[in-house]
Design an enzyme around this catalytic site. Structure first.
Site, short mmCIF file in Angstrom:
data_model
loop_
_atom_site.label_atom_id
_atom_site.label_comp_id
_atom_site.label_asym_id
_atom_site.label_seq_id
_atom_site.Cartn_x
_atom_site.Cartn_y
_atom_site.Cartn_z
N TYR A 114 0.81 -1.21 0.00
CA TYR A 114 0.00 0.00 0.00
C TYR A 114 0.85 1.27 0.00
O TYR A 114 0.49 2.27 -0.62
CB TYR A 114 -0.94 0.01 1.21
CG TYR A 114 -1.70 -1.29 1.39
CD1 TYR A 114 -2.26 -1.95 0.30
CD2 TYR A 114 -1.87 -1.85 2.66
CE1 TYR A 114 -2.95 -3.13 0.47
CE2 TYR A 114 -2.57 -3.03 2.84
CZ TYR A 114 -3.10 -3.67 1.74
OH TYR A 114 -3.78 -4.85 1.91
N LEU A 154 -10.09 -2.31 3.26
CA LEU A 154 -9.42 -3.25 4.18
C LEU A 154 -10.31 -3.60 5.37
O LEU A 154 -11.36 -3.00 5.57
CB LEU A 154 -8.11 -2.61 4.67
CG LEU A 154 -7.14 -2.16 3.56
CD1 LEU A 154 -5.98 -1.39 4.17
CD2 LEU A 154 -6.65 -3.35 2.76
N HIS A 164 -8.68 0.58 8.62
CA HIS A 164 -9.21 1.76 7.95
C HIS A 164 -8.50 3.03 8.41
O HIS A 164 -8.09 3.85 7.59
CB HIS A 164 -10.71 1.91 8.21
CG HIS A 164 -11.53 0.83 7.59
ND1 HIS A 164 -12.88 0.70 7.82
CD2 HIS A 164 -11.21 -0.18 6.75
CE1 HIS A 164 -13.34 -0.34 7.15
NE2 HIS A 164 -12.34 -0.89 6.50
N LYS A 190 -16.90 1.45 5.36
CA LYS A 190 -17.50 1.69 6.66
C LYS A 190 -17.17 0.52 7.60
O LYS A 190 -16.96 -0.60 7.13
CB LYS A 190 -19.01 1.89 6.54
CG LYS A 190 -19.75 0.81 5.74
CD LYS A 190 -20.00 -0.45 6.54
CE LYS A 190 -20.51 -1.56 5.69
NZ LYS A 190 -20.27 -2.87 6.33
N ASP A 244 -19.85 -4.48 11.56
CA ASP A 244 -20.12 -4.94 10.20
C ASP A 244 -21.58 -4.70 9.80
O ASP A 244 -21.86 -3.85 8.96
CB ASP A 244 -19.76 -6.42 10.07
CG ASP A 244 -19.81 -6.88 8.63
OD1 ASP A 244 -20.70 -7.69 8.31
OD2 ASP A 244 -18.98 -6.44 7.82
#
Length: 305
Positions: free
Chosen positions: A39, A55, A60, A78, A158
């Site tokens: 990255y 990711l 994040h 998110k 999630d």
């Protein structure tokens, strides 16, 4: 997201980065762009204007910050972070650098919710009494990243984001937490189920359900003084799905339809427009959501088993 990006006018997939060079090459061969190993190498590329961070949740914040410090606009999955003060800091960093930082909550860009909001605003169900939303999915494989605590797995981060953000989107950012429960099933090390109760400033109740080991549910309802609105396939409608919004009133039930829409493509188009015109989205719900997620976890931790 990659097929949607390919279909987004004014945007070009420049590169795909992975820790595994073989995976980067395989993804680039299928979707375009050049493969990049790591990255950091991608962020050092001055030809890249913006990055998408898909990711696991725990990654994040560090990679979003690194991208902003590298001068890149960011579309981040998110939740943007799993800590409200960190979310606030990253939003402030993006603002200070004149960069677009957008949390990737796809369903917000589907027009079916604008129809629901219009019904609510027009008084189609009278005064709002309660909002019920649920996003639950069947059990995940034991190796799924959503079940790994070191990656900030769990149902709240999630699936819990969806019903909570729907409440904020439709009812405003003044929600107050009244109670929350997070539970684990089997030998999972993270929460796999949860529920929360909040209220609006006007006193309407907000009921949220979410989980990673449930029969599938993907819906919300608004109950009013003389009617209710029901929307199924609320959060993840396929691009070819024709939404059907059911309006129940004393005079009967009416079904409203909206045209099919690709919410991923619409999200990317909104992001690209913001980048091109230098108009970062002013969305107070991003920080409000982060604050409420922190509150829900803290409240659940204080709830007796």
């Amino acid at each position: 997201m990659l097929p949607a990006l390919a279909a987004t006018p004014g945007a070009e997939l420049a590169a795909i980065a992975s820790r595994d060079p073989a995976k980067a090459r395989e993804a680039a061969a299928r979707h375009g762009g050049r493969p990049v190993h790591g990255y950091a190498e991608l962020l050092a590329d001055d030809t890249v204007d913006a990055v998408y961070v898909p990711l696991p949740a725990a990654l994040h914040a560090p990679w979003t910050e690194a991208a902003l410090l590298a001068g890149k606009h960011v579309l981040a999955e998110k939740p943007l972070t799993t800590h409200a003060p960190t979310t606030a800091r990253l939003l402030a960093l993006a603002h200070a650098r004149g960069l677009v930082l957008m949390e990737n909550v796809l369903f917000l860009h589907h027009p079916q919710h604008a129809t629901v909001r219009a019904l609510l605003d027009d008084g189609a169900i009278g005064e709002l009494r309660s909002f019920h939303a649920a996003f639950c999915v069947p059990p995940r494989p034991a190796t799924d990243i959503r079940l790994r605590p070191e990656l900030d797995g769990g149902a709240l981060w999630d699936t819990g984001v969806y019903p909570l953000r729907a409440a904020l989107h439709l009812l405003g950012t003044g929600l107050r937490t009244l109670g929350a429960v997070l539970t684990r099933t089997g030998d999972h090390p993270v929460d796999t189920a949860g529920a929360a109760l909040l209220r609006t400033p006007a006193g309407a109740a907000v009921h949220l359900d979410f989980g990673l080991d449930h029969a599938y549910r993907n819906t919300y309802e608004l109950h009013g003084s003389h009617g209710r609105i029901v929307l199924d396939r609320a959060f993840t409608p396929p691009p070819d799905h024709t939404p059907r919004i059911r309006l129940h009133t004393p005079t009967g039930t009416r079904t409203l339809t909206t045209p099919p829409a690709d919410q991923a493509a619409r999200t990317l188009a909104a992001f690209a427009t913001a980048v091109r015109h230098g108009t970062p989205p002013d969305d107070p719900a991003t920080l409000a959501q982060a604050t409420l997620l922190d509150e829900l976890r803290a409240t659940a931790a204080r709830t007796p088993a």
